[in-house]
Design a protein around this motif. Structure first.
Motif, PDB file in Angstrom:
ATOM      1  N   GLN A 165      26.079  34.177  23.100  1.00  0.00           N
ATOM      2  CA  GLN A 165      27.402  34.365  22.491  1.00  0.00           C
ATOM      3  C   GLN A 165      27.924  33.165  21.697  1.00  0.00           C
ATOM      4  O   GLN A 165      29.135  33.037  21.511  1.00  0.00           O
ATOM      5  CB  GLN A 165      28.444  34.740  23.565  1.00  0.00           C
ATOM      6  N   ASP A 166      27.091  32.297  21.231  1.00  0.00           N
ATOM      7  CA  ASP A 166      27.597  31.231  20.362  1.00  0.00           C
ATOM      8  C   ASP A 166      26.685  30.995  19.155  1.00  0.00           C
ATOM      9  O   ASP A 166      26.527  29.873  18.686  1.00  0.00           O
ATOM     10  CB  ASP A 166      27.806  29.934  21.140  1.00  0.00           C
ATOM     11  N   TYR A 167      26.086  32.070  18.664  1.00  0.00           N
ATOM     12  CA  TYR A 167      25.295  32.022  17.439  1.00  0.00           C
ATOM     13  C   TYR A 167      26.053  32.757  16.337  1.00  0.00           C
ATOM     14  O   TYR A 167      26.582  33.857  16.567  1.00  0.00           O
ATOM     15  CB  TYR A 167      23.916  32.654  17.638  1.00  0.00           C
TER      16      TYR A 167
ATOM     17  N   ALA B  95      23.856  40.192  11.886  1.00  0.00           N
ATOM     18  CA  ALA B  95      23.755  38.752  12.153  1.00  0.00           C
ATOM     19  C   ALA B  95      22.751  38.460  13.256  1.00  0.00           C
ATOM     20  O   ALA B  95      21.963  37.505  13.167  1.00  0.00           O
ATOM     21  CB  ALA B  95      25.130  38.201  12.522  1.00  0.00           C
ATOM     22  N   SER B  96      22.751  39.272  14.312  1.00  0.00           N
ATOM     23  CA  SER B  96      21.825  39.043  15.428  1.00  0.00           C
ATOM     24  C   SER B  96      20.377  39.229  15.007  1.00  0.00           C
ATOM     25  O   SER B  96      19.484  38.527  15.491  1.00  0.00           O
ATOM     26  CB  SER B  96      22.160  39.988  16.588  1.00  0.00           C
ATOM     27  N   LEU B  97      20.118  40.155  14.080  1.00  0.00           N
ATOM     28  CA  LEU B  97      18.755  40.374  13.603  1.00  0.00           C
ATOM     29  C   LEU B  97      18.352  39.326  12.570  1.00  0.00           C
ATOM     30  O   LEU B  97      17.211  38.846  12.560  1.00  0.00           O
ATOM     31  CB  LEU B  97      18.630  41.774  12.999  1.00  0.00           C
ATOM     32  N   GLY B  98      19.277  38.953  11.717  1.00  0.00           N
ATOM     33  CA  GLY B  98      18.962  37.995  10.670  1.00  0.00           C
ATOM     34  C   GLY B  98      18.707  36.600  11.182  1.00  0.00           C
ATOM     35  O   GLY B  98      17.822  35.889  10.682  1.00  0.00           O
ATOM     36  N   LEU B  99      19.445  36.178  12.200  1.00  0.00           N
ATOM     37  CA  LEU B  99      19.293  34.823  12.714  1.00  0.00           C
ATOM     38  C   LEU B  99      17.918  34.592  13.333  1.00  0.00           C
ATOM     39  O   LEU B  99      17.375  33.487  13.270  1.00  0.00           O
ATOM     40  CB  LEU B  99      20.383  34.535  13.763  1.00  0.00           C
ATOM     41  N   GLY B 100      17.337  35.608  13.928  1.00  0.00           N
ATOM     42  CA  GLY B 100      16.054  35.442  14.605  1.00  0.00           C
ATOM     43  C   GLY B 100      14.845  35.768  13.771  1.00  0.00           C
ATOM     44  O   GLY B 100      13.707  35.567  14.230  1.00  0.00           O
TER      45      GLY B 100
ATOM     46  N   ALA C 128      17.322  38.931  19.355  1.00  0.00           N
ATOM     47  CA  ALA C 128      18.671  39.470  19.140  1.00  0.00           C
ATOM     48  C   ALA C 128      19.389  39.720  20.464  1.00  0.00           C
ATOM     49  O   ALA C 128      20.589  39.444  20.599  1.00  0.00           O
ATOM     50  CB  ALA C 128      18.588  40.759  18.327  1.00  0.00           C
ATOM     51  N   GLU C 129      18.658  40.218  21.445  1.00  0.00           N
ATOM     52  CA  GLU C 129      19.257  40.442  22.765  1.00  0.00           C
ATOM     53  C   GLU C 129      19.616  39.123  23.449  1.00  0.00           C
ATOM     54  O   GLU C 129      20.677  38.995  24.072  1.00  0.00           O
ATOM     55  CB  GLU C 129      18.294  41.242  23.642  1.00  0.00           C
ATOM     56  N   ILE C 130      18.741  38.143  23.310  1.00  0.00           N
ATOM     57  CA  ILE C 130      18.969  36.852  23.979  1.00  0.00           C
ATOM     58  C   ILE C 130      20.179  36.136  23.401  1.00  0.00           C
ATOM     59  O   ILE C 130      21.058  35.664  24.133  1.00  0.00           O
ATOM     60  CB  ILE C 130      17.711  35.976  23.879  1.00  0.00           C
ATOM     61  N   ILE C 131      20.261  36.034  22.064  1.00  0.00           N
ATOM     62  CA  ILE C 131      21.381  35.299  21.474  1.00  0.00           C
ATOM     63  C   ILE C 131      22.687  36.065  21.623  1.00  0.00           C
ATOM     64  O   ILE C 131      23.766  35.457  21.574  1.00  0.00           O
ATOM     65  CB  ILE C 131      21.104  34.966  19.987  1.00  0.00           C
TER      66      ILE C 131
ATOM     67  N   GLY D  32      18.930  38.028   5.733  1.00  0.00           N
ATOM     68  CA  GLY D  32      19.751  36.846   5.508  1.00  0.00           C
ATOM     69  C   GLY D  32      19.119  35.835   4.582  1.00  0.00           C
ATOM     70  O   GLY D  32      19.810  35.026   3.975  1.00  0.00           O
ATOM     71  N   GLY D  33      17.810  35.843   4.464  1.00  0.00           N
ATOM     72  CA  GLY D  33      17.120  34.965   3.520  1.00  0.00           C
ATOM     73  C   GLY D  33      17.265  33.487   3.802  1.00  0.00           C
ATOM     74  O   GLY D  33      17.345  32.680   2.870  1.00  0.00           O
ATOM     75  N   GLY D  34      17.302  33.087   5.089  1.00  0.00           N
ATOM     76  CA  GLY D  34      17.371  31.672   5.429  1.00  0.00           C
ATOM     77  C   GLY D  34      16.146  30.918   4.961  1.00  0.00           C
ATOM     78  O   GLY D  34      15.092  31.513   4.678  1.00  0.00           O
ATOM     79  N   LEU D  35      16.267  29.593   4.874  1.00  0.00           N
ATOM     80  CA  LEU D  35      15.134  28.784   4.424  1.00  0.00           C
ATOM     81  C   LEU D  35      13.945  28.915   5.367  1.00  0.00           C
ATOM     82  O   LEU D  35      12.784  28.860   4.928  1.00  0.00           O
ATOM     83  CB  LEU D  35      15.560  27.320   4.300  1.00  0.00           C
TER      84      LEU D  35
END
Length: 341
Positions: free
Chosen positions: A192-194, A248-253, A185-188, A125-128
């Motif tokens: 269910q709101d990420y 998305a679940s992997l990229g966010l964390g 990824a499992e936690i978020i 995802g390349g987030g900051l």
């Protein structure tokens, strides 16, 4: 237990379990990822096949593709070779191999850092937060390598050991970050709101390309039908959902996991160095003999040391240290990290 670690050159029991855990993790992770050297192939082990959903969409293009190839082609061999630098038997018996291998590892790590910077904008995802973590890791490892090399050129073996240990510990953060990342990824997913922002083209790439969204995915994102590939959409993180949701679940964390791993490894290596002052003092005595023999000014502190560059008390060799024989000096000196005997 001594019958196991003594033949490998370890003379202190606490070093061997640490070596097994750290070197074993590095070796195992690297061997598991060697198939990724096949970057764009269709085989199950290629990077394209194992990449998180949606990541290949960007990394297959332009300078990201080149950076990915550089990173994988250098960091994986470095992971395999650096393990052998910490086997005392190899260092003592095959000194030339240890020296050449050490320089090869240093070059490979520096090149892998260049590749990592090239792909940081699009990795997971390349987030900051992820870009900052990658940049910080590059700075930490590169500075540590530079300090280690300067100190060994100045025959400051104790500081060379400390900085090379730091560099290798920092490089191992990717392994710890993966564990944290999958747990996150499992936690978020349960929360269910990420949500992560992806493009329609990125989502479609998971299913073969533009216009190929399955009916259930098209129903969730109807605005991606007959739209441009760059249209952004919010994707809910779900590690057990559709492909775009898994991505998305992997990229966010990823960014958070990498920062936590950096912190853990920073603390871990400093704890180890502070818990082994005896080895540091022994190697400084060896450095003193080597520097004295080479005619350096300030023997014992010819490298970057706290007593010359900071406000520490000037270091003085103890009488028992000055009796270190030339044979011991030659046996324990090296141009790459030294681990306890």
């Amino acid at each position: 237990m001594r019958k196991i670690y003594r033949p490998l050159g370890f003379h202190k029991g606490y070093n061997f379990p640490l070596f097994i855990v750290s070197a074993g993790a590095m070796l195992g992770f690297t061997l598991a990822k060697l198939s990724n050297l096949n970057v764009s192939g269709s085989s199950p082990g290629s990077f394209k096949s194992e990449a998180p959903p949606g990541e290949w969409y960007y990394l297959s293009q332009g300078h990201y593709r080149f950076g990915l190839a550089v990173h994988l082609a250098t960091v994986l061999p470095a992971g395999l070779l650096m393990v052998w630098q910490f086997v005392p038997y190899i260092r003592k018996r095959y000194y030339t191999f240890h020296r050449i291998n050490g320089y090869v590892v240093v070059i490979l790590i520096v090149l892998s850092n260049v590749g990592a910077l090239m792909i940081a904008r699009r990795s997971f995802g390349g987030g900051l937060d992820a870009q900052a973590a990658v940049g910080s890791l590059v700075v930490l490892s590169t500075v540590s390598i530079g300090m280690a090399m300067w100190n060994i050129w100045r025959l400051q073996i104790d500081q060379h050991r400390a900085w090379m240990l730091r560099a290798v510990f920092y490089m191992g953060t990717i392994i710890t970050s993966r564990i944290i990342q999958f747990a996150t990824a499992e936690i978020i997913t349960r929360i269910q709101d990420y949500y992560q922002v992806q493009t329609c083209g990125q989502m479609a790439s998971n299913y073969g390309g533009a216009g190929t969204l399955p009916p259930d995915v098209a129903a969730m994102f109807p605005h991606c039908l007959n739209s441009t590939a760059n249209l952004p959409v919010a994707v809910q993180a779900d590690f057990h959902g559709n492909l775009e949701q898994v991505g998305a679940s992997l990229g966010l964390g990823f960014g958070m996991a990498l920062w936590m791993a950096i912190l853990l490894h920073l603390v871990g290596v400093e704890m180890y160095l502070n818990l082994t002052p005896g080895e540091t003092n022994r190697m400084r005595a060896v450095s003193y003999e080597r520097q004295l023999e080479a005619g350096f000014a300030h023997p014992g502190s010819a490298g970057i040391t706290a007593d010359r560059w900071g406000d520490a008390q000037p270091w003085q060799p103890e009488r028992r240290d000055t009796a270190v024989s030339i044979q011991s000096v030659e046996r324990t000196s090296s141009t790459m990290p030294i681990v306890e005997k």
